[in-house]
Design a protein around this motif. Structure first.
Motif, PDB file in Angstrom:
ATOM      1  N   VAL A   1       0.859  -1.190   0.000  1.00 25.79           N
ATOM      2  CA  VAL A   1       0.000   0.000   0.000  1.00 25.79           C
ATOM      3  C   VAL A   1       0.895   1.240   0.000  1.00 25.79           C
ATOM      4  CG1 VAL A   1      -1.805   1.254   1.230  1.00 25.79           C
ATOM      5  CG2 VAL A   1      -1.806  -1.255   1.227  1.00 25.79           C
TER       6      VAL A   1
ATOM      7  N   LEU B   1      -2.994   5.226   0.478  1.00 19.79           N
ATOM      8  CA  LEU B   1      -3.494   5.385   1.843  1.00 19.79           C
ATOM      9  C   LEU B   1      -4.090   6.768   2.054  1.00 19.79           C
ATOM     10  CD1 LEU B   1      -3.969   4.176   4.590  1.00 19.79           C
ATOM     11  CD2 LEU B   1      -1.611   4.772   5.203  1.00 19.79           C
TER      12      LEU B   1
ATOM     13  N   ALA C   1      -9.808   0.828   5.313  1.00 21.92           N
ATOM     14  CA  ALA C   1      -9.400  -0.460   4.757  1.00 21.92           C
ATOM     15  C   ALA C   1     -10.221  -0.794   3.512  1.00 21.92           C
ATOM     16  CB  ALA C   1      -9.544  -1.567   5.797  1.00 21.92           C
TER      17      ALA C   1
ATOM     18  N   VAL D   1      -8.854   1.178   0.678  1.00 24.36           N
ATOM     19  CA  VAL D   1      -7.559   0.619   0.278  1.00 24.36           C
ATOM     20  C   VAL D   1      -7.806  -0.602  -0.607  1.00 24.36           C
ATOM     21  CG1 VAL D   1      -5.510  -0.623   1.100  1.00 24.36           C
ATOM     22  CG2 VAL D   1      -6.192   1.517   2.213  1.00 24.36           C
TER      23      VAL D   1
ATOM     24  N   ARG E   1     -10.171  -6.394   7.512  1.00 25.16           N
ATOM     25  CA  ARG E   1      -8.890  -6.060   8.127  1.00 25.16           C
ATOM     26  C   ARG E   1      -8.319  -7.309   8.773  1.00 25.16           C
ATOM     27  NH1 ARG E   1     -10.920  -1.452  11.872  1.00 25.16           N
ATOM     28  NH2 ARG E   1     -12.749  -2.773  11.724  1.00 25.16           N
TER      29      ARG E   1
ATOM     30  N   VAL F   1      -6.704  -6.432   4.280  1.00 25.83           N
ATOM     31  CA  VAL F   1      -5.770  -5.324   4.480  1.00 25.83           C
ATOM     32  C   VAL F   1      -5.193  -5.446   5.882  1.00 25.83           C
ATOM     33  CG1 VAL F   1      -5.522  -2.805   4.651  1.00 25.83           C
ATOM     34  CG2 VAL F   1      -6.996  -3.796   2.886  1.00 25.83           C
TER      35      VAL F   1
ATOM     36  N   TYR G   1      -2.157  -0.952   7.558  1.00 21.44           N
ATOM     37  CA  TYR G   1      -2.311  -0.462   6.177  1.00 21.44           C
ATOM     38  C   TYR G   1      -1.034  -0.554   5.344  1.00 21.44           C
ATOM     39  CZ  TYR G   1      -6.507   1.522   8.286  1.00 21.44           C
ATOM     40  OH  TYR G   1      -7.674   1.689   8.978  1.00 21.44           O
TER      41      TYR G   1
END
Length: 164
Positions: A6, A11, A36, A39, A74, A104, A108
């Motif tokens: 990432v 982000l 998340a 992302v 997550r 994710v 992150y």
């Protein structure tokens, strides 16, 4: 499974979109998963060479006009093939061609594109679980009625870099 590092830019954009969205009605995590989620969407759009649209029914439009809804969780660990990919029963209204699944990492730093599957096929083969059920595979108490399918049952996507 495809690992995605990432970037700071992704982000930053995910945080911006999360603030713009705010808390969705019926959010299981009360909006805490928005960063998340974005992302996951941004990484998937880039990976599949699609365009992020973020509509009520789908998140990405592919070059061939097919639509993809991205489901992101997550995690604190690298996902394993037997881990589940879930779709909340509340999301059953979504009309898209495919479902894509992403994990994710909580900090992150990295995301994992787990695979995708046609939406209708997902619902045909996924296990349904009611809120409050205990998943016998891992002891997890289901927070919201959902459909589950293990990562190893998804279609794998391979990304080939073109040589120039």
């Amino acid at each position: 499974m495809i690992e995605i590092i990432v970037s700071d830019e992704v982000l930053l954009e995910a945080r911006k979109q999360a603030v713009e969205m705010g808390k969705l009605n019926n959010s299981i995590t009360k909006g805490q998963g928005n960063v998340a989620g974005f992302v996951g969407e941004l990484g998937t759009a880039e990976l599949l060479n699609g365009t992020q649209k973020n509509t009520r029914d789908y998140d990405i439009v592919l070059v061939n006009e097919e639509t993809v809804d991205v489901k992101t969780k997550r995690t604190s660990v690298r996902p394993l093939p037997h881990y589940d990919c879930s779709v909340a029963k509340l999301s059953g209204h979504q009309q898209c061609d495919h479902l894509a699944f992403v994990r994710v990492k909580n900090d992150y730093s990295v995301a994992w594109f787990l695979g995708m599957i046609p939406r209708l096929q997902y619902y045909e083969i996924a296990r349904y679980m009611n809120k409050g059920d205990v998943d016998p595979d891992n002891g997890y108490v289901v927070k919201s009625s959902c459909y589950n399918l293990s990562i190893d049952e998804l279609w794998k996507v391979s990304i080939h870099e073109s040589s120039t």
